[in-house]
Motif scaffolding. Structure first.
Motif, PDB file in Angstrom:
ATOM      1  N   PRO A   1       0.829  -1.204   0.000  1.00 28.34           N
ATOM      2  CA  PRO A   1       0.000   0.000   0.000  1.00 28.34           C
ATOM      3  C   PRO A   1       0.864   1.255   0.000  1.00 28.34           C
ATOM      4  O   PRO A   1       1.951   1.283   0.561  1.00 28.34           O
ATOM      5  N   LYS A   2       0.375   2.308  -0.624  1.00 28.86           N
ATOM      6  CA  LYS A   2       1.109   3.565  -0.666  1.00 28.86           C
ATOM      7  C   LYS A   2       1.025   4.257   0.687  1.00 28.86           C
ATOM      8  O   LYS A   2      -0.055   4.441   1.244  1.00 28.86           O
ATOM      9  N   SER A   3       2.178   4.659   1.212  1.00 26.41           N
ATOM     10  CA  SER A   3       2.214   5.273   2.531  1.00 26.41           C
ATOM     11  C   SER A   3       1.692   6.694   2.523  1.00 26.41           C
ATOM     12  O   SER A   3       1.541   7.298   3.578  1.00 26.41           O
ATOM     13  N   THR A   4       1.416   7.254   1.324  1.00 26.78           N
ATOM     14  CA  THR A   4       0.921   8.624   1.240  1.00 26.78           C
ATOM     15  C   THR A   4      -0.508   8.740   1.744  1.00 26.78           C
ATOM     16  O   THR A   4      -0.960   9.818   2.077  1.00 26.78           O
ATOM     17  N   ASP A   5      -1.215   7.652   1.780  1.00 24.48           N
ATOM     18  CA  ASP A   5      -2.595   7.676   2.257  1.00 24.48           C
ATOM     19  C   ASP A   5      -2.672   6.816   3.510  1.00 24.48           C
ATOM     20  O   ASP A   5      -2.904   5.611   3.443  1.00 24.48           O
ATOM     21  N   THR A   6      -2.491   7.446   4.657  1.00 24.29           N
ATOM     22  CA  THR A   6      -2.412   6.704   5.913  1.00 24.29           C
ATOM     23  C   THR A   6      -3.666   5.896   6.191  1.00 24.29           C
ATOM     24  O   THR A   6      -3.590   4.717   6.553  1.00 24.29           O
ATOM     25  N   GLU A   7      -4.828   6.511   6.018  1.00 20.11           N
ATOM     26  CA  GLU A   7      -6.066   5.802   6.335  1.00 20.11           C
ATOM     27  C   GLU A   7      -6.284   4.627   5.390  1.00 20.11           C
ATOM     28  O   GLU A   7      -6.726   3.554   5.812  1.00 20.11           O
ATOM     29  N   ALA A   8      -5.964   4.819   4.112  1.00 20.19           N
ATOM     30  CA  ALA A   8      -6.113   3.721   3.151  1.00 20.19           C
ATOM     31  C   ALA A   8      -5.193   2.567   3.524  1.00 20.19           C
ATOM     32  O   ALA A   8      -5.562   1.391   3.410  1.00 20.19           O
ATOM     33  N   THR A   9      -3.992   2.899   3.979  1.00 18.41           N
ATOM     34  CA  THR A   9      -3.047   1.860   4.378  1.00 18.41           C
ATOM     35  C   THR A   9      -3.535   1.143   5.629  1.00 18.41           C
ATOM     36  O   THR A   9      -3.448  -0.085   5.730  1.00 18.41           O
ATOM     37  N   ARG A  10      -4.052   1.898   6.576  1.00 17.53           N
ATOM     38  CA  ARG A  10      -4.608   1.284   7.794  1.00 17.53           C
ATOM     39  C   ARG A  10      -5.727   0.314   7.436  1.00 17.53           C
ATOM     40  O   ARG A  10      -5.800  -0.794   7.973  1.00 17.53           O
ATOM     41  N   GLN A  11      -6.593   0.733   6.523  1.00 18.10           N
ATOM     42  CA  GLN A  11      -7.706  -0.132   6.135  1.00 18.10           C
ATOM     43  C   GLN A  11      -7.212  -1.366   5.381  1.00 18.10           C
ATOM     44  O   GLN A  11      -7.771  -2.458   5.533  1.00 18.10           O
ATOM     45  N   ALA A  12      -6.167  -1.199   4.579  1.00 20.98           N
ATOM     46  CA  ALA A  12      -5.599  -2.347   3.860  1.00 20.98           C
ATOM     47  C   ALA A  12      -5.011  -3.354   4.842  1.00 20.98           C
ATOM     48  O   ALA A  12      -5.168  -4.572   4.679  1.00 20.98           O
ATOM     49  N   ILE A  13      -4.352  -2.849   5.873  1.00 16.68           N
ATOM     50  CA  ILE A  13      -3.781  -3.730   6.898  1.00 16.68           C
ATOM     51  C   ILE A  13      -4.899  -4.443   7.652  1.00 16.68           C
ATOM     52  O   ILE A  13      -4.842  -5.659   7.883  1.00 16.68           O
TER      53      ILE A  13
ATOM     54  N   TYR B   1       3.981  -1.171  12.228  1.00 20.49           N
ATOM     55  CA  TYR B   1       3.955  -0.332  13.428  1.00 20.49           C
ATOM     56  C   TYR B   1       3.938   1.161  13.104  1.00 20.49           C
ATOM     57  O   TYR B   1       3.740   1.981  14.005  1.00 20.49           O
ATOM     58  N   ARG B   2       4.134   1.516  11.857  1.00 22.69           N
ATOM     59  CA  ARG B   2       3.978   2.919  11.464  1.00 22.69           C
ATOM     60  C   ARG B   2       2.509   3.317  11.471  1.00 22.69           C
ATOM     61  O   ARG B   2       2.182   4.502  11.574  1.00 22.69           O
ATOM     62  N   PHE B   3       1.632   2.317  11.355  1.00 16.64           N
ATOM     63  CA  PHE B   3       0.202   2.596  11.232  1.00 16.64           C
ATOM     64  C   PHE B   3      -0.613   2.081  12.416  1.00 16.64           C
ATOM     65  O   PHE B   3      -1.687   2.600  12.711  1.00 16.64           O
ATOM     66  N   PHE B   4      -0.117   1.054  13.092  1.00 14.12           N
ATOM     67  CA  PHE B   4      -0.782   0.509  14.275  1.00 14.12           C
ATOM     68  C   PHE B   4       0.265   0.246  15.345  1.00 14.12           C
ATOM     69  O   PHE B   4       1.334  -0.289  15.055  1.00 14.12           O
ATOM     70  N   ARG B   5      -0.062   0.582  16.575  1.00 17.94           N
ATOM     71  CA  ARG B   5       0.900   0.397  17.655  1.00 17.94           C
ATOM     72  C   ARG B   5       1.017  -1.053  18.096  1.00 17.94           C
ATOM     73  O   ARG B   5       2.019  -1.441  18.698  1.00 17.94           O
TER      74      ARG B   5
END
Length: 213
Positions: free
Chosen positions: A4-16, A49-53
């Motif tokens: 996932p592209k890291s430019t869209d944090t929420e999209a990446t969180r949802q992909a994870i 861990y960049r997107f979830f602790r």
């Protein structure tokens, strides 16, 4: 799956979260690790861990998403013009059916909801609060139309939700189904739910003496 592209944090969180949910369904809740999720996405565990602790935070995100899908069905299960005596059993029956079809149907999702309930995850506590508010709104509509005695609607909604635990708690539903199978008897959860709601609503009928609640 491409990273996932890291430019869209929420999209990446949802992909994870989506990858983790899919693994819960296919591998199992307790067997899924952050390393597994990272590998599924072509990411390093450190990048997760960049997107979830923690895995717990991912679990909460998935649980919240499934809960919101569930809650979004509530308005469609009732008729705003119908009396509370019809809308309450409609809503609660729809909730029971949703839990059976969407949660009990997959072991991984079921195990996650059990953990959420037993460990009092914030998303679960917030969900229960919203359900009380929604139920209270139906009761208040009944009060406004003279169909229900004046009462503390939040208190009534809380008591109603507690009474519905055998039909809305995935653990208790699963236990009833298991017991019915082992005893070789048919379970009647839907008719039992409707009968109990009807009995409880009789206590709020304006044709009967008021209850001290």
């Amino acid at each position: 799956m491409p990273r996932p592209k890291s430019t869209d944090t929420e999209a990446t969180r949802q992909a994870i979260a989506t990858a983790a949910e899919n693994m819960f369904r296919s591998v199992g809740y307790s067997k899924t690790t952050l390393a597994d999720v990272a590998a599924r996405l072509g990411m390093s565990p450190a990048n997760i861990y960049r997107f979830f602790r923690s895995k717990q935070e991912i679990n909460g995100c998935i649980c919240d998403r499934l809960i919101m899908e569930y809650e979004n069905t509530w308005p469609d299960s009732i008729d705003p013009g119908a009396p509370a005596a019809e809308n309450l059993p409609r809503l609660l029956l729809a909730c029971h059916r949703h839990i059976r079809s969407k949660i009990l149907s997959n072991t991984g999702v079921y195990d996650m909801f059990v953990a959420a309930a037993e460990q009092n995850w914030p998303v679960m506590l917030e969900h229960m609060s919203r359900m009380v508010v929604f139920l209270a709104g139906i009761v208040q509509a009944g009060v406004d139309r003279g169909q229900v005695l004046p009462c503390d609607t939040n208190r009534v909604a809380t008591l109603l939700l507690q009474a519905m635990s055998p039909f809305l708690d995935p653990r208790r539903i699963a236990r009833t189904i298991k017991d019915s199978v082992s005893l070789g008897v048919e379970e009647h959860m839907e008719s039992d739910l409707e009968a109990i709601v009807s009995l409880l609503l009789r206590g709020l009928s304006p044709l009967l003496p008021p209850l001290a609640i």
